[in-house]
Design a protein around this motif. Structure first.
Motif: not given
Length: 90
Positions: A34-41, A12-15, A43-47, A50-52
């Motif tokens: 989300i930081a791990a998904l952005e750094a290593h997978f 819910a907090n989108r973290l 993921l664009e910021s503010r996705a 559905a994209r996450i």
């Protein structure tokens, strides 16, 4: 636990994304940040949610392997959190 509860969900907090691992009739709740998904997978910021979730599913094999390794190292854990440090090359 019902099957729907085992589906990965954006927190819910989108973290992060919450998911569950099942091993030998034991279930443990996990969160990949989300930081791990952005750094290593990639993921664009503010996705969008559905994209996450798409990024999570695309990387699930690697995410699951790291989570299982962490669970084996901490068998008494009741919850696991995967951060960018868990995916850094060692």
């Amino acid at each position: 636990m019902e099957t729907a509860e085992l589906e990965p969900q954006v927190l819910a907090n989108r973290l992060g994304v919450e998911f569950y691992l099942v091993r030998q009739n034991n279930t443990i709740g996990c969160v990949i940040t989300i930081a791990a998904l952005e750094a290593h997978f990639w993921l664009e910021s503010r996705a969008s949610d559905a994209r996450i979730l798409k990024t999570f599913r695309n990387g699930y094999g690697r995410i699951c392997a790291i989570a299982e390794r962490k669970w084996l190292a901490r068998p008494a854990a009741t919850r696991l959190e995967l951060t960018p440090a868990d995916f850094a090359r060692r």
